[in-house]
Design a protein around this motif. Structure first.
Motif, short mmCIF file in Angstrom:
data_model
loop_
_atom_site.label_atom_id
_atom_site.label_comp_id
_atom_site.label_asym_id
_atom_site.label_seq_id
_atom_site.Cartn_x
_atom_site.Cartn_y
_atom_site.Cartn_z
N VAL A 18 -21.42 -6.88 8.19
CA VAL A 18 -21.45 -5.56 7.55
C VAL A 18 -20.65 -5.56 6.25
O VAL A 18 -19.75 -6.38 6.07
N ILE A 19 -21.01 -4.62 5.36
CA ILE A 19 -20.09 -4.27 4.28
C ILE A 19 -19.66 -2.83 4.53
O ILE A 19 -20.41 -2.03 5.11
N LEU A 20 -18.43 -2.51 4.14
CA LEU A 20 -17.86 -1.20 4.39
C LEU A 20 -17.39 -0.62 3.07
O LEU A 20 -16.27 -0.90 2.64
N PRO A 21 -18.24 0.16 2.41
CA PRO A 21 -17.84 0.73 1.13
C PRO A 21 -17.14 2.07 1.32
O PRO A 21 -17.33 2.74 2.35
N GLY A 22 -16.34 2.46 0.36
CA GLY A 22 -15.74 3.80 0.46
C GLY A 22 -14.61 4.00 -0.53
O GLY A 22 -14.13 3.06 -1.18
N MET A 23 -14.17 5.26 -0.63
CA MET A 23 -13.08 5.62 -1.53
C MET A 23 -11.75 5.33 -0.84
O MET A 23 -11.61 5.54 0.36
N CYS A 24 -10.80 4.83 -1.61
CA CYS A 24 -9.46 4.56 -1.10
C CYS A 24 -8.45 5.33 -1.94
O CYS A 24 -8.75 5.70 -3.08
N TYR A 25 -7.27 5.55 -1.37
CA TYR A 25 -6.29 6.41 -2.03
C TYR A 25 -4.92 5.76 -1.99
O TYR A 25 -4.50 5.25 -0.94
N ARG A 26 -4.24 5.79 -3.12
CA ARG A 26 -2.88 5.24 -3.13
C ARG A 26 -1.95 6.11 -3.94
O ARG A 26 -2.32 6.58 -5.02
N TYR A 27 -0.77 6.27 -3.40
CA TYR A 27 0.25 7.12 -4.03
C TYR A 27 0.91 6.32 -5.13
O TYR A 27 1.96 5.72 -4.93
N GLU A 28 0.25 6.28 -6.29
CA GLU A 28 0.73 5.43 -7.37
C GLU A 28 0.81 6.17 -8.69
O GLU A 28 0.12 7.17 -8.89
N THR A 69 0.07 16.12 9.04
CA THR A 69 -0.02 15.75 10.45
C THR A 69 0.56 14.36 10.64
O THR A 69 0.10 13.41 10.00
N PRO A 70 1.57 14.20 11.50
CA PRO A 70 2.18 12.89 11.68
C PRO A 70 1.15 11.85 12.10
O PRO A 70 0.29 12.11 12.93
N GLY A 71 1.23 10.68 11.45
CA GLY A 71 0.33 9.58 11.83
C GLY A 71 -1.05 9.67 11.18
O GLY A 71 -1.89 8.80 11.41
N VAL A 72 -1.31 10.72 10.38
CA VAL A 72 -2.62 10.85 9.73
C VAL A 72 -2.45 10.70 8.23
O VAL A 72 -1.56 11.33 7.64
N LEU A 73 -3.27 9.86 7.61
CA LEU A 73 -3.11 9.53 6.20
C LEU A 73 -4.46 9.32 5.53
O LEU A 73 -5.50 9.27 6.20
N LEU A 74 -4.44 9.23 4.20
CA LEU A 74 -5.67 8.85 3.49
C LEU A 74 -5.71 7.33 3.45
O LEU A 74 -4.70 6.70 3.11
N ARG A 75 -6.83 6.75 3.79
CA ARG A 75 -6.86 5.28 3.87
C ARG A 75 -6.49 4.67 2.52
O ARG A 75 -6.90 5.16 1.47
N THR A 76 -5.70 3.62 2.60
CA THR A 76 -5.26 2.95 1.38
C THR A 76 -6.18 1.79 1.04
O THR A 76 -6.07 1.19 -0.02
N HIS A 77 -7.05 1.43 1.97
CA HIS A 77 -8.04 0.37 1.77
C HIS A 77 -9.16 0.57 2.79
O HIS A 77 -9.03 1.39 3.70
N THR A 78 -10.27 -0.14 2.61
CA THR A 78 -11.39 0.04 3.54
C THR A 78 -11.25 -0.84 4.78
O THR A 78 -12.07 -0.76 5.69
N TRP A 102 0.83 -1.21 0.00
CA TRP A 102 0.00 0.00 0.00
C TRP A 102 0.86 1.26 0.00
O TRP A 102 1.37 1.67 1.03
N ASP A 103 1.04 1.86 -1.16
CA ASP A 103 1.74 3.13 -1.24
C ASP A 103 0.80 4.21 -0.75
O ASP A 103 -0.34 4.30 -1.20
N THR A 104 1.28 5.01 0.19
CA THR A 104 0.36 5.81 0.99
C THR A 104 0.51 7.31 0.79
O THR A 104 1.63 7.82 0.66
N PHE A 105 -0.63 8.02 0.76
CA PHE A 105 -0.65 9.48 0.84
C PHE A 105 -0.67 9.86 2.31
O PHE A 105 -1.63 9.56 3.01
N TYR A 106 0.39 10.52 2.77
CA TYR A 106 0.41 11.00 4.15
C TYR A 106 -0.01 12.45 4.19
O TYR A 106 0.17 13.18 3.22
N THR A 107 -0.58 12.88 5.30
CA THR A 107 -0.90 14.29 5.46
C THR A 107 0.26 14.95 6.19
O THR A 107 1.21 14.28 6.60
#
Ligand code: DAH
Length: 341
Positions: free
Chosen positions: A190-200, A163-172, A156-161
């Motif tokens: 449950v199902i957990l739908p949503g947008m995910c973000y990857r630094y790709e 703020t240390p320790g805060v990021l855009l989720r790379t998966h749900t 999971w290549d990650t977008f960090y903000t």
């Protein structure tokens, strides 16, 4: 005096006929029959007459008044009709012309696919659980059994903000922890739908944002057979009743054992074609039995509880279903693409 009265009557009738509009007619009315009109004024002269002449004069005045009133009403109706006619002719509206079709919006192919997925899981007794797009490293990785410096982080290549320790989720998957911590010790479906973000790098096969639909079932007696049966049922509801599925062993840090599920290619019925790269199978999701560490992080005792989880990509499913060859179309906002759905 009677002579004068008749003269006025004749003249008034004449000017009445000459009135060419309702406005002109109103002016005529004020002039002839109004409070200061000619007929009213002449009536006042009755005082100059001898008592014997008065009744005949009065009678005639009334006759004239009534006749002029009637003539006025008739002319008014005539003029109003003509004016309406003219107005209708002027702004003519052809009600037989075919109307212009309004532009209609439509649902984005991702939304359509998501709704189809919600419907199927809803029918199977799964509720929708929403969690945040902005996550902490703790939820996105640590609590899912992916510690700092674990080589699995490379998945999971990650977008960090900033703020240390805060990021855009790379998966749900972090939503699993939120759901477990909220519902523990109740069973969960449950199902957990949503947008995910990857630094790709954005290519035909990978985008920096995409949807996922995560699934989670936790309870006292959930087995791998439940996982296989439930996901095979989903595949048949999504892709057709005859569809075969297969599970291939895989690795995910948050499940043990882990697998990927393939469905038989719907284009070639498993015979092999370009879509399935001549394998006969299409990979549609990752899944597995929830790792004991993850259950514990969610508050459930892994000695008592077990569960399965899965994660699928609606864009990927839509690409397979509609034969879309480039994922960049989804967020490219090209109407020529969007209008096809
Ligand atoms: N989170 C995984 C990913 O982003 C997908 C996934 C795999 C989710 C297996 C799961 C699972 O819940 O059990 O690639």
């Amino acid at each position: 005096m009677l002579e004068q009265l008749d003269q006025l009557y004749r003249e008034s009738l004449e000017t009445l006929r000459a009135a060419g509009s309702t406005a002109g007619l109103e002016a005529w009315y004020r002039q002839a029959l109004g409070r200061k009109g000619q007929v009213t004024l002449i009536t006042r002269q009755v005082g100059q007459l001898s008592p014997e002449e008065r009744p005949a004069f009065g009678k005639r005045v009334n006759e004239i008044k009534n006749e002029l009133e009637a003539a006025y009403e008739a002319r008014l109706a005539e003029l109003q009709a003509a004016e309406l006619e003219a107005q209708l002719a002027a702004d003519s509206l052809d009600v037989t012309l075919p109307g212009r079709r309004p532009w209609r919006g439509r649902l984005h192919p991702s939304t359509q696919t998501l709704r189809e997925i919600y419907r199927i899981w809803g029918d199977m007794g799964f509720q929708i659980y929403r969690s945040r797009d902005v996550e902490t490293d703790e939820y996105n990785f640590e609590l899912l059994n992916i510690p700092q410096d674990h080589p699995a982080r490379d998945m999971w290549d990650t977008f960090y903000t900033t703020t240390p320790g805060v990021l855009l989720r790379t998966h749900t998957s972090p939503g699993q922890i939120h759901a477990m911590r909220q519902y523990c010790p109740e069973p969960i479906r449950v199902i957990l739908p949503g947008m995910c973000y990857r630094y790709e790098q954005i290519t035909a096969r990978s985008e920096i944002q995409f949807h996922q639909v995560e699934g989670l079932a936790v309870g006292r007696n959930i087995t791998l057979a439940d996982l296989k049966g439930t996901l095979a049922d989903f595949a048949r509801r999504m892709f057709g009743a005859e569809r075969q599925v297969r599970f291939r062993a895989n690795y995910f840090p948050f499940t043990e054992p882990s697998a990927e599920m393939d469905v038989e290619c719907h284009l070639c019925q498993g015979a092999g074609c370009q879509l399935c790269k001549y394998s006969g199978w299409l990979e549609i999701l990752g899944c597995g039995m929830v790792h004991p560490t993850v259950l514990r992080n969610g508050g459930y005792d892994p000695a008592v509880y077990s569960g399965f989880a899965f994660g699928m990509g609606p864009e990927r499913i839509a690409m397979l279903k509609y034969g879309i060859e480039d994922i960049r179309y989804f967020w490219g906002n090209d109407l020529r693409f969007l209008e096809q759905f």
